[in-house]
Scaffold this active site. Sequence first.
Site, PDB file in Angstrom:
ATOM      1  N   PHE A   1     -24.033  28.428  77.826  1.00  0.00           N
ATOM      2  CA  PHE A   1     -22.710  28.009  76.873  1.00  0.00           C
ATOM      3  C   PHE A   1     -22.769  26.597  76.254  1.00  0.00           C
ATOM      4  CE2 PHE A   1     -18.223  26.443  76.118  1.00  0.00           C
ATOM      5  CZ  PHE A   1     -17.902  27.313  75.326  1.00  0.00           C
TER       6      PHE A   1
ATOM      7  N   ASP B   1     -21.833  27.147  87.017  1.00  0.00           N
ATOM      8  CA  ASP B   1     -21.163  26.824  85.932  1.00  0.00           C
ATOM      9  C   ASP B   1     -20.016  28.178  86.687  1.00  0.00           C
ATOM     10  OD1 ASP B   1     -18.798  27.205  83.986  1.00  0.00           O
ATOM     11  OD2 ASP B   1     -20.208  26.659  82.691  1.00  0.00           O
TER      12      ASP B   1
ATOM     13  N   TYR C   1      -8.099  27.667  83.707  1.00  0.00           N
ATOM     14  CA  TYR C   1      -7.572  27.877  82.222  1.00  0.00           C
ATOM     15  C   TYR C   1      -7.859  29.736  82.036  1.00  0.00           C
ATOM     16  CZ  TYR C   1     -11.820  26.080  79.193  1.00  0.00           C
ATOM     17  OH  TYR C   1     -12.865  25.700  79.100  1.00  0.00           O
ATOM     18  N   LYS C   2      -9.357  30.084  82.467  1.00  0.00           N
ATOM     19  CA  LYS C   2      -9.341  31.259  82.123  1.00  0.00           C
ATOM     20  C   LYS C   2      -9.161  32.563  83.025  1.00  0.00           C
ATOM     21  CE  LYS C   2     -13.460  30.184  80.712  1.00  0.00           C
ATOM     22  NZ  LYS C   2     -13.418  30.311  78.893  1.00  0.00           N
TER      23      LYS C   2
ATOM     24  N   ARG D   1     -15.727  40.259  71.962  1.00  0.00           N
ATOM     25  CA  ARG D   1     -15.253  40.296  73.860  1.00  0.00           C
ATOM     26  C   ARG D   1     -14.794  40.926  74.227  1.00  0.00           C
ATOM     27  NH1 ARG D   1     -17.356  34.345  75.867  1.00  0.00           N
ATOM     28  NH2 ARG D   1     -15.244  33.471  75.736  1.00  0.00           N
TER      29      ARG D   1
END
Length: 413
Positions: free
Chosen positions: A137, A214, A239-240, A388
Amino acid sequence: MTRGSTVDFAARAHALDAADSLAPLRERFLPGPGVVAYLDGNSLGRPLAATAQRLERFVHEEWAGRLIRGWTDPLADGPWMEWPERVGDRIAAVALGAAAGQTVVADSTTVLLYKLARAAVDRDPQRHEIVLDSDNFPTDRYVLEGIAAERGATLRWIDPDPTAGVTAEQVAAAVGPRTAVVVLSHVAYRSGYLADAAAITAVAHDAGALVLWDLCHSAGSVELELDAWGVDLAVGCTYKYLGGGPGAPAFGYVRNGLQEQLRQPIQGWMGRRDPFTMGPGYLPAPGIRGLVSGTPPILGTVPLLASLDLLAEAGIAAVRAKSVALTAFALELVDAWLVPRGVALVSPRDPQWRGGHLTVRRAGFRELLDVLWERGVIPDYREPDGLRLGLAPLSTSFAEVHDGLVVLRDALD
């Protein structure tokens, strides 16, 4: 029968939902008006009804009711001053496979990544190389590039297969006596590849290096065993799949035995041994509290508490089992409907190496986003030309996957 196939996928989706032990939990999420299929749960989770209730109660009872006393009063979830460790321990128990005293909630993923990577680089002056991969990322790469420039470290890049991810063999070829830390994503943000964390951690340790994982696309979606794998350091957002809401604080993990060896670089008053003395000099707090810098994000943590309760009720093993089933069903639809229309799969087919999302690619997908959103289907777009499909096991149904991909198929036509 479903158009364009001899398989009645709609009936299959209905049967899978009927057999889903987690299906009743979907009713606890707030609906999105006009949403046919939310396929971006790997970017932002849906809110719970309990989240709204908990926030309202917090504002009226704890914030308004206790005011500044909330920092030290023995409230239901403990004094606010203790929330970094208390909520960190809750995440560790529910989602990370980690014992208490090793995880805190604080800052953003970017800030915690910087703190831990920088501390790892500074641990041994003889080790000045950082191993990372070119498909990680962007924030991870940018932070590490900044640390390398700041500390005179050398970056050693791994170039993984973009449809897969980093392997233990690639790490073994990159590490050596000068490696300070290996920084990788457990689930690749683009392809969804699930790395062999245990094997890679062991390879890094054999070279005398630390490993920083990560976990942004892992926590709350796949089973983690940080303690059993011997992981040194980890960061992740909430928050995912953990449902903490937009901008929810991140978590950082430092294993026992390493905490007193590392000194994180952002020396704020809340990480001092005795913050309210306001004294000269910085004396880091013992243990995991030393990773804290500034005032804990109390209000931003409230939604996370509600979501962790739900995840604990469901159990991470059941969540992972449904995640595998959801992506497997989506893969069937991709093969039946999208591949004949020129769409390529860029995620692993084997569920052993697949996290919680699938990525499909075709030229022109960016132009389809507005069409899909207008029709109530919300996927995520990633360059180059990738959609995605982020399927959150606690809130996503098999029928939702079916209906969303029907709209995508028809939009392609």
